[in-house]
Design an enzyme around this catalytic site. Structure first.
Site, PDB file in Angstrom:
ATOM      1  CB  THR A  50      -0.904  -0.008   1.253  1.00 37.83           C
ATOM      2  OG1 THR A  50      -1.670  -1.209   1.239  1.00 37.83           O
ATOM      3  CG2 THR A  50      -1.837   1.181   1.274  1.00 37.83           C
ATOM      4  CE1 TYR A 138       3.091  -8.416   1.914  1.00 38.51           C
ATOM      5  CE2 TYR A 138       4.569  -6.740   1.088  1.00 38.51           C
ATOM      6  CZ  TYR A 138       3.298  -7.197   1.314  1.00 38.51           C
ATOM      7  OH  TYR A 138       2.217  -6.422   0.930  1.00 38.51           O
ATOM      8  CE  LYS A 166       2.201  -7.066   5.421  1.00 38.14           C
ATOM      9  NZ  LYS A 166       1.566  -7.239   4.108  1.00 38.14           N
TER      10      LYS A 166
END
Lengths: 300, 300
Positions: A50, A138, A166
């Protein structure tokens, strides 16, 4: 600031406001990272997906990091995206992050040519080994088109400096099995956290150590209520707080959380940045829906 | 050199040899582009996916382009990859290509955040409009994770300067319907060509105007035999020539054409470059298989 404090509780992932040419608006970024730090989130996740890390030059990523570190002072640790298509570039970004004072790095397996597990293993090992920055793997197949299997996470979790993952939170019916599979693959003390705001409450209730949250970038309080209820074992409370945000989650699912957060930042008067093109701002009718939802939820 | 001559017949897409740090080895690149030009391919496709455009800096892409243009002189037109994650960067790359003297650009819809059709439309329109370079749409969902629908190709084909599409050739049983759907969507004169070497013969027989070929980068002669037979309407001849190369196609499917072509270039003594990391060279046993297949096919 300890790296491990990045990997429990709520981490807030703001957008990174830039000019159309890709220059980071550091004043606007300071206005974004201050309030969640003040509200009590456990860490700030800078330059996540984001935060459009994939679209920004190394020099701009460093400018963003320096400004954010200065803005949060030492109130909360800072986790920063260090992903890149090239291994050498990711190494340099992780070295920059370490030198600037980030607590940890977030390393996605960005790809163009589809990558094998051995290629991603060597990529991550190089970044960890050559930077000395503690890393969170990630896993974000929707953007990177690489999926970390539990077996690969387990292999990587044995390397020095690879301390967390994550993972995209699956829907409620699948999250317990997903979490158990990861837990079985990694050593004790390795942190398993989740992204995907609308499924995060259930992921925390299933045992997730951290919520890497997009909405928390602008709306830390309601996200903290969800995270704190889940951590206290108050499943009903966490679900009730989460259900209140469903109109926002519906907009995230329909238009991507990134596009909705740019619209929300403008509606709140925080900044007027557009996402990097080719990504376009949401159309005017969607922007109207965002404004309505934020008003109804008491968030604007 | 006319842009349209890039979009019929056989286009050869070589690898781009670089140092581990991403510097283009222009001498090796010259050794790669000369022979297919000499052999009579219709165009050279520089900096395609196999040419690792996604991994190279703008300055290195310009160095590669200048060297290749000089090496082929004006024997064949040069089509060059101008894709980038950011629209402004793709515009600059297309402007560079136009200034350097490329006949046309190849524009993929590279993505990190998944893109909408309207976003890709605006992206392509900006690159075409701001560069003046004739463009071939590059549809490669396996690397870009965006799929050009026939409707979107049809919309884009009406813009000035969008003159062709490079589509991944589906398997034989699906290619006729695929080609017909694209043909129905675009104006007369718009070129529909195909990538995916192992399905290219059937795509040409189904009416494809061009074969954007990876193997042709090192092995132009057998690829020219396939293309010429198909163009002459000799389906049996095209299929026979194509079937001969099946051992090479099997290696492409198993390990990617990119990785196999790096191994082949080394086996042939053209250059010893490795692909950009995180992409790794094929393991030694696979390299042995490549050497065996090339010998058996009379290609090494």
């Amino acid at each position: 600031m300890s790296a491990m404090s990045c990997f429990s509780g709520l981490s807030a992932f703001p957008i990174t406001p830039t000019s159309p040419g890709g220059q980071v608006d550091t004043q606007a970024l300071r206005r974004l990272v201050g309030p969640p730090a003040e509200a009590g989130v456990d860490s700030i996740g800078l330059l996540g997906s984001t935060g459009t890390y994939a679209y920004l030059a190394r020099s701009e990523r460093r400018r963003a990091l320096d400004a954010a570190l200065d803005a949060v002072a030492s109130r909360v640790p800072l986790l920063v995206g260090v992903g890149a298509l090239r291994t050498d570039e990711a190494v340099r970004l992780a070295q920059d992050a370490k030198a600037a004072g980030a607590a940890a790095g977030l390393l996605a397996a960005m790809s163009y040519t589809p990558l094998t597990e051995d290629e991603v293993f060597a990529h991550v090992a190089a970044v960890a080994g050559e930077s000395g920055l503690p890393l969170c793997l990630y896993d974000n197949p929707a953007t990177t088109h690489f999926r970390f299997t539990p077996a690969l996470v387990g292999r990587l979790a044995r390397l020095p400096g690879i301390v967390a993952v994550k993972s995209p939170a699956p829907e409620a019916s699948a999250v317990a099995a997903h979490h158990a599979a990861l837990r079985a693959a990694v050593p004790d003390g390795f942190s398993i956290g989740y992204s995907g705001d609308w499924n995060a409450a259930e992921a925390l209730l299933a045992g997730g150590a951290a919520w890497y949250g997009v909405a928390a970038g602008l709306f830390p309080e309601p996200c903290l209520r969800i995270a704190q209820a889940a951590r206290a074992g108050d499943a009903a409370g966490a679900r009730t707080e989460n259900a209140r945000l469903e109109p926002l989650w519906a907009l995230f699912r329909a238009h991507s959380s990134l596009r909705i957060m740019y619209a929300a930042a403008e509606i709140l008067g925080v900044c007027r940045a557009a996402p990097p093109r080719p990504i376009l701002p949401v159309a005017e009718p969607v922007r109207g829906e965002v404004a309505t939802v934020l008003r109804q939820l008491g968030l604007a």
